[in-house]
Design a protein around this motif. Structure first.
Motif, PDB file in Angstrom:
ATOM      1  N   GLU A 199       0.883  -1.177  -0.070  1.00  0.00           N
ATOM      2  CA  GLU A 199      -0.002   0.124  -0.112  1.00  0.00           C
ATOM      3  C   GLU A 199       0.809   1.136  -0.072  1.00  0.00           C
ATOM      4  OE1 GLU A 199      -2.852   2.174  -0.856  1.00  0.00           O
ATOM      5  OE2 GLU A 199      -3.301   0.178  -0.634  1.00  0.00           O
ATOM      6  N   THR A 200       1.967   1.081   0.680  1.00  0.00           N
ATOM      7  CA  THR A 200       2.894   2.365   0.528  1.00  0.00           C
ATOM      8  C   THR A 200       3.259   2.712  -0.745  1.00  0.00           C
ATOM      9  OG1 THR A 200       3.576   1.892   3.160  1.00  0.00           O
ATOM     10  CG2 THR A 200       5.303   3.282   1.730  1.00  0.00           C
ATOM     11  N   LEU A 201       3.801   1.415  -1.445  1.00  0.00           N
ATOM     12  CA  LEU A 201       4.239   1.569  -2.824  1.00  0.00           C
ATOM     13  C   LEU A 201       3.324   2.085  -3.604  1.00  0.00           C
ATOM     14  CD1 LEU A 201       6.634   1.049  -4.746  1.00  0.00           C
ATOM     15  CD2 LEU A 201       5.378  -1.281  -5.297  1.00  0.00           C
ATOM     16  N   PHE A 202       2.200   1.650  -3.692  1.00  0.00           N
ATOM     17  CA  PHE A 202       1.033   2.150  -4.496  1.00  0.00           C
ATOM     18  C   PHE A 202       0.784   3.736  -4.246  1.00  0.00           C
ATOM     19  CE2 PHE A 202      -1.686  -1.980  -5.063  1.00  0.00           C
ATOM     20  CZ  PHE A 202      -0.554  -2.341  -5.760  1.00  0.00           C
ATOM     21  N   THR A 203       0.889   4.268  -3.082  1.00  0.00           N
ATOM     22  CA  THR A 203       1.162   5.679  -2.727  1.00  0.00           C
ATOM     23  C   THR A 203       1.873   6.296  -3.513  1.00  0.00           C
ATOM     24  OG1 THR A 203      -0.175   5.218  -0.491  1.00  0.00           O
ATOM     25  CG2 THR A 203       0.845   7.406  -0.940  1.00  0.00           C
ATOM     26  N   GLN A 204       3.220   5.793  -3.737  1.00  0.00           N
ATOM     27  CA  GLN A 204       4.254   6.494  -4.415  1.00  0.00           C
ATOM     28  C   GLN A 204       4.032   6.190  -5.810  1.00  0.00           C
ATOM     29  OE1 GLN A 204       5.770   7.797  -2.202  1.00  0.00           O
ATOM     30  NE2 GLN A 204       5.377   6.699  -0.472  1.00  0.00           N
ATOM     31  N   VAL A 205       3.432   5.305  -6.368  1.00  0.00           N
ATOM     32  CA  VAL A 205       3.165   5.086  -7.757  1.00  0.00           C
ATOM     33  C   VAL A 205       2.019   6.343  -8.041  1.00  0.00           C
ATOM     34  CG1 VAL A 205       2.157   3.545  -9.613  1.00  0.00           C
ATOM     35  CG2 VAL A 205       3.637   2.626  -7.857  1.00  0.00           C
ATOM     36  N   ARG A 206       1.049   6.309  -7.291  1.00  0.00           N
ATOM     37  CA  ARG A 206       0.085   7.590  -7.451  1.00  0.00           C
ATOM     38  C   ARG A 206       0.741   8.847  -7.500  1.00  0.00           C
ATOM     39  NH1 ARG A 206      -2.800   3.906  -3.628  1.00  0.00           N
ATOM     40  NH2 ARG A 206      -4.415   2.737  -5.434  1.00  0.00           N
ATOM     41  N   ARG A 207       1.860   9.087  -6.700  1.00  0.00           N
ATOM     42  CA  ARG A 207       2.471  10.414  -6.550  1.00  0.00           C
ATOM     43  C   ARG A 207       3.284  10.438  -8.190  1.00  0.00           C
ATOM     44  NH1 ARG A 207       4.069  13.176  -1.653  1.00  0.00           N
ATOM     45  NH2 ARG A 207       3.053  12.075  -0.106  1.00  0.00           N
ATOM     46  N   LEU A 208       3.904   9.242  -8.501  1.00  0.00           N
ATOM     47  CA  LEU A 208       4.632   9.386  -9.818  1.00  0.00           C
ATOM     48  C   LEU A 208       3.708   9.726 -10.689  1.00  0.00           C
ATOM     49  CD1 LEU A 208       6.753   5.963  -9.449  1.00  0.00           C
ATOM     50  CD2 LEU A 208       7.725   8.129  -9.372  1.00  0.00           C
ATOM     51  N   ARG A 209       2.596   9.387 -10.677  1.00  0.00           N
ATOM     52  CA  ARG A 209       1.683   9.825 -12.009  1.00  0.00           C
ATOM     53  C   ARG A 209       1.505  11.268 -12.154  1.00  0.00           C
ATOM     54  NH1 ARG A 209      -2.908   7.809 -10.367  1.00  0.00           N
ATOM     55  NH2 ARG A 209      -3.444   6.066 -11.863  1.00  0.00           N
ATOM     56  N   GLU A 210       1.795  12.185 -11.143  1.00  0.00           N
ATOM     57  CA  GLU A 210       1.674  13.493 -11.212  1.00  0.00           C
ATOM     58  C   GLU A 210       2.902  14.205 -12.114  1.00  0.00           C
ATOM     59  OE1 GLU A 210       1.791  15.205  -7.065  1.00  0.00           O
ATOM     60  OE2 GLU A 210      -0.154  13.819  -6.551  1.00  0.00           O
ATOM     61  N   PHE A 211       4.095  13.578 -11.986  1.00  0.00           N
ATOM     62  CA  PHE A 211       5.055  13.938 -12.874  1.00  0.00           C
ATOM     63  C   PHE A 211       5.975  13.192 -13.647  1.00  0.00           C
ATOM     64  CE2 PHE A 211       6.578  12.768  -8.699  1.00  0.00           C
ATOM     65  CZ  PHE A 211       7.797  12.028  -9.012  1.00  0.00           C
ATOM     66  N   ALA A 212       5.152  11.991 -14.033  1.00  0.00           N
ATOM     67  CA  ALA A 212       5.868  11.047 -14.787  1.00  0.00           C
ATOM     68  C   ALA A 212       4.770   9.945 -15.400  1.00  0.00           C
ATOM     69  CB  ALA A 212       7.007  10.271 -14.183  1.00  0.00           C
ATOM     70  N   SER A 213       5.184   9.313 -16.183  1.00  0.00           N
ATOM     71  CA  SER A 213       4.599   8.158 -16.895  1.00  0.00           C
ATOM     72  C   SER A 213       5.143   6.933 -16.381  1.00  0.00           C
ATOM     73  CB  SER A 213       4.401   8.248 -18.523  1.00  0.00           C
ATOM     74  OG  SER A 213       4.013   9.442 -18.783  1.00  0.00           O
ATOM     75  N   VAL A 214       4.187   5.800 -16.037  1.00  0.00           N
ATOM     76  CA  VAL A 214       4.587   4.487 -15.359  1.00  0.00           C
ATOM     77  C   VAL A 214       3.956   3.579 -16.016  1.00  0.00           C
ATOM     78  CG1 VAL A 214       4.578   3.269 -13.281  1.00  0.00           C
ATOM     79  CG2 VAL A 214       4.489   5.591 -13.181  1.00  0.00           C
ATOM     80  N   HIS A 219       2.409  -9.937 -11.813  1.00  0.00           N
ATOM     81  CA  HIS A 219       1.475 -11.118 -12.056  1.00  0.00           C
ATOM     82  C   HIS A 219       0.275 -10.789 -11.043  1.00  0.00           C
ATOM     83  CE1 HIS A 219       5.195 -13.061 -13.307  1.00  0.00           C
ATOM     84  NE2 HIS A 219       4.504 -13.766 -13.893  1.00  0.00           N
ATOM     85  N   ARG A 220       0.129  -9.897 -10.226  1.00  0.00           N
ATOM     86  CA  ARG A 220      -1.199  -9.972  -9.118  1.00  0.00           C
ATOM     87  C   ARG A 220      -1.972  -9.193  -9.967  1.00  0.00           C
ATOM     88  NH1 ARG A 220       2.251  -9.104  -3.648  1.00  0.00           N
ATOM     89  NH2 ARG A 220       3.334 -11.017  -3.631  1.00  0.00           N
ATOM     90  N   LEU A 221      -2.977  -9.309 -10.766  1.00  0.00           N
ATOM     91  CA  LEU A 221      -3.997  -8.475 -11.470  1.00  0.00           C
ATOM     92  C   LEU A 221      -4.778  -7.820 -10.563  1.00  0.00           C
ATOM     93  CD1 LEU A 221      -5.333 -10.886 -14.137  1.00  0.00           C
ATOM     94  CD2 LEU A 221      -3.401  -9.281 -14.245  1.00  0.00           C
ATOM     95  N   ASP A 222      -4.959  -8.066  -9.378  1.00  0.00           N
ATOM     96  CA  ASP A 222      -5.675  -7.342  -8.338  1.00  0.00           C
ATOM     97  C   ASP A 222      -5.051  -5.870  -8.304  1.00  0.00           C
ATOM     98  OD1 ASP A 222      -3.807  -8.630  -7.014  1.00  0.00           O
ATOM     99  OD2 ASP A 222      -4.898  -8.514  -5.029  1.00  0.00           O
ATOM    100  N   GLU A 223      -3.748  -6.013  -8.002  1.00  0.00           N
ATOM    101  CA  GLU A 223      -2.668  -4.906  -7.910  1.00  0.00           C
ATOM    102  C   GLU A 223      -2.875  -4.066  -9.225  1.00  0.00           C
ATOM    103  OE1 GLU A 223       0.618  -7.092  -5.056  1.00  0.00           O
ATOM    104  OE2 GLU A 223       0.920  -6.377  -6.950  1.00  0.00           O
ATOM    105  N   VAL A 224      -2.710  -4.770 -10.473  1.00  0.00           N
ATOM    106  CA  VAL A 224      -2.803  -3.911 -11.755  1.00  0.00           C
ATOM    107  C   VAL A 224      -4.111  -3.125 -11.774  1.00  0.00           C
ATOM    108  CG1 VAL A 224      -2.852  -4.308 -14.204  1.00  0.00           C
ATOM    109  CG2 VAL A 224      -1.212  -5.588 -12.856  1.00  0.00           C
ATOM    110  N   LEU A 225      -5.115  -3.851 -11.481  1.00  0.00           N
ATOM    111  CA  LEU A 225      -6.304  -3.120 -11.663  1.00  0.00           C
ATOM    112  C   LEU A 225      -6.586  -2.000 -10.516  1.00  0.00           C
ATOM    113  CD1 LEU A 225      -8.939  -6.189 -12.209  1.00  0.00           C
ATOM    114  CD2 LEU A 225      -8.227  -4.507 -13.902  1.00  0.00           C
ATOM    115  N   ASP A 226      -5.937  -2.153  -9.442  1.00  0.00           N
ATOM    116  CA  ASP A 226      -5.976  -1.200  -8.426  1.00  0.00           C
ATOM    117  C   ASP A 226      -5.340   0.376  -8.727  1.00  0.00           C
ATOM    118  OD1 ASP A 226      -6.290   0.200  -6.063  1.00  0.00           O
ATOM    119  OD2 ASP A 226      -5.046  -0.904  -4.969  1.00  0.00           O
ATOM    120  N   VAL A 227      -3.986   0.118  -9.319  1.00  0.00           N
ATOM    121  CA  VAL A 227      -3.020   1.139  -9.289  1.00  0.00           C
ATOM    122  C   VAL A 227      -3.165   1.734 -10.824  1.00  0.00           C
ATOM    123  CG1 VAL A 227      -1.025   0.052  -9.769  1.00  0.00           C
ATOM    124  CG2 VAL A 227      -0.943   2.014  -8.432  1.00  0.00           C
ATOM    125  N   CYS A 228      -3.619   1.112 -11.840  1.00  0.00           N
ATOM    126  CA  CYS A 228      -3.173   1.309 -13.341  1.00  0.00           C
ATOM    127  C   CYS A 228      -4.439   2.018 -13.752  1.00  0.00           C
ATOM    128  CB  CYS A 228      -2.803   0.178 -14.057  1.00  0.00           C
ATOM    129  SG  CYS A 228      -1.365  -0.675 -13.557  1.00  0.00           S
TER     130      CYS A 228
END
Length: 520
Positions: A199-214, A219-228
């Motif tokens: 969850e901490t990592l996902f928070t950082q990924v959402r921050r990254l979206r503000e100034f980058a493309s990701v 392999h965990r599709l629930d994570e892919v659907l959650d953060v992408c």
């Protein structure tokens, strides 16, 4: 929900160009086409998920995007400009960086040193570190992702999750090389993280979206659907479609990933000599626990193939290694033919009649510079010796017989195994346990990884022969189709625990989607 079952198309001509785009990318390796015309794009400030089974081409694609692999055909475009990425430095100069699944930090350096490594700039003067400047440069990157890590902390004192943050901060330094927002690739970033760390990592990924493309690979599709925002799917080295994640159905994604099941002939299903009733258990596992798995229980009968399936991080690989004495356990009991199996080391396992084919064939399964003959007889020295003395004639007759029987394509028995194709290398590794002659339990960790379809079929045939000879087999398959096609029963693991057992009889096989429902 809109689903495209065709390769992803580029944005409309009137739109701003994508941050990164791939057009018709092709990459060949001996005997396999890793990428077969892949199309993909990620927009500015978007998180794109990339999904696909092992062997789908994800790793090759990512390596091409960061200049590690050079494609044989196709184009890579960065913000509307066609580019040639000949190295990691080339990719970084175009604003593309990657956080690898296997962390690349130097453990005895500080976080700051790792973050600026290779791009120290004002942090170094006349060959000496300017520590205040180094700390400031590193802190700027850590602040972008809101990380509280002390830049002067030694990397080996940090948790895995914190080291992952250092990896991301390190990649963000590529911003200094371009005036555009960077493209950050995250390859299986959650593979060994706990739920709180994820969850901490996902928070950082959402921050990254503000100034980058990701580009986010998991392999965990629930994570892919959650953060992408979108998820693109590869299968067999090809782009098969994309799905917007809002309201997406994981089952549809899985269906796109796995396609149709293979034929039974491919898996030599007709070669099975099935007993009239289930045989007595040969391997019995009770309450086995280790670092990544807990309270695992199952049985395997003589001549039976038990498949174990699960998403990445389910613990199945470590269970397999533990049964061979290569991974420590904390509790539990394992018996083989009614006798307690001591899990004290690999030598004890071999002596008890346990064989193991590791997933990293070239690293753990063979000694590259040694000959085919020496590799084949490694686990059974008596087969080539008279007392302590190697008898070449004795070894030669044995090895030649197995080379002929298994149709191993090699110039001769003295050829270095590293010179053979992947399929023939795997035949030699399998032959090692056939030469031994006393193997009662065979543990197969992705035995067909990296093999072409013909070599896979040959490995399947050998597995059937061993099962017909009474060998109990535990199979960690490279795909759900393979597990279904080869197994008599399938054990599903999730988060380190064995959760479900699925019958897999000939003529009544489950579908991949049946297993997926139990895995996620």
């Amino acid at each position: 929900m809109t689903i495209s079952l065709q390769p992803s198309a580029s944005p409309l001509a009137g739109d701003a160009p994508p941050a990164l785009e791939v057009r018709g990318l092709v990459k060949h390796y001996p005997g396999v086409k890793a990428l077969d015309g892949v199309d993909l794009f990620v927009r500015e400030h978007e998180v794109l998920g990339l999904a696909g089974e092992n062997g789908a081409g994800k790793s090759t694609l990512l390596k091409a995007l960061v200049g590690i692999v050079r494609p044989d055909a196709g184009e890579i475009w960065v913000r509307g400009e066609k580019v040639k990425l000949r190295s990691v430095v080339d990719a970084a100069n175009h604003g593309i960086g990657m956080v690898f699944q296997e962390q690349s930090l130097v453990p005895n350096l500080t976080a700051a040193e790792n973050i600026v490594l290779g791009s120290e700039g004002p942090g170094v003067r006349r060959g000496l570190y300017r520590w205040d400047t180094m700390r400031r440069l590193a802190q700027e990157q850590l602040d972008k992702i809101g990380s509280p890590i002390d830049p002067l902390a030694r990397t080996d004192t940090l948790s895995f999750a914190d080291r992952q943050m250092v990896e991301i901060a390190k990649v963000l330094r590529i911003e200094e090389r371009t005036s555009h927002p960077p493209v950050i690739i995250l390859d299986e970033p959650t593979s060994v993280l706990e739920s709180k760390e994820i969850e901490t990592l996902f928070t950082q990924v959402r921050r990254l979206r503000e100034f980058a493309s990701v580009i986010f690979v998991s392999h965990r599709l629930d994570e892919v659907l959650d953060v992408c925002d979108r998820v693109a799917v590869l299968r067999g080295g090809q782009s098969v479609g994309e799905v917007p994640t809002h309201g997406a159905d994981p089952g549809v994604l899985h269906q796109m990933m796995i396609g149709s099941t293979g034929s039974e002939d491919h898996y030599h299903d007709t070669a099975i000599e099935r007993p009239g009733e289930r045989r007595e258990p040969r391997l019995v596992v009770r309450g086995l626990s280790g670092k990544t798995f807990q309270d695992v229980n199952f049985e395997v009968g003589a001549g039976e193939i038990l498949g174990i399936v699960g998403v990445h991080g389910s613990g199945r690989e470590d269970v397999c290694r533990a049964l061979f004495g290569a991974e420590p356990t904390s509790c539990g009991e394992v018996t083989l033919d009614g006798r307690k199996l001591e899990l004290t080391g690999t030598r004890a396992a071999c002596a008890a009649g346990v064989g193991y084919i590791p997933s990293e064939r070239k690293v753990e399964g063979m000694v590259g510079p040694m000959s085919v003959a020496d590799n084949m007889t490694l686990s059974k020295q008596k087969s080539r010796c008279a007392g302590p003395i190697v008898v070449p004639r004795k070894q030669a007759a044995l090895v030649d017989s197995w080379i002929e029987r298994l149709s191993i394509r090699t110039p001769n028995r003295g050829t270095a195994i590293q010179r053979l194709s992947g399929g023939n290398q795997q035949k030699v590794v399998l032959a090692r346990w056939l030469v031994a002659g006393d193997v009662r339990l065979l543990l197969l960790d992705h035995p067909t990884r990296g093999l072409d379809i013909g070599a896979r079929s040959e490995v399947y045939r050998l597995m059937r022969e061993l099962a017909n000879a009474g060998v109990a087999t535990v199979l960690l398959a490279d795909s759900l189709e393979e597990a279904i096609g080869m197994s008599d029963r399938i054990l599903v693991m999730s988060d380190g625990r064995a959760t479900t057992e699925v019958a897999c009889p000939s003529g009544g096989k489950p579908t991949p989607l049946d297993l997926v429902r139990e895995m996620v």
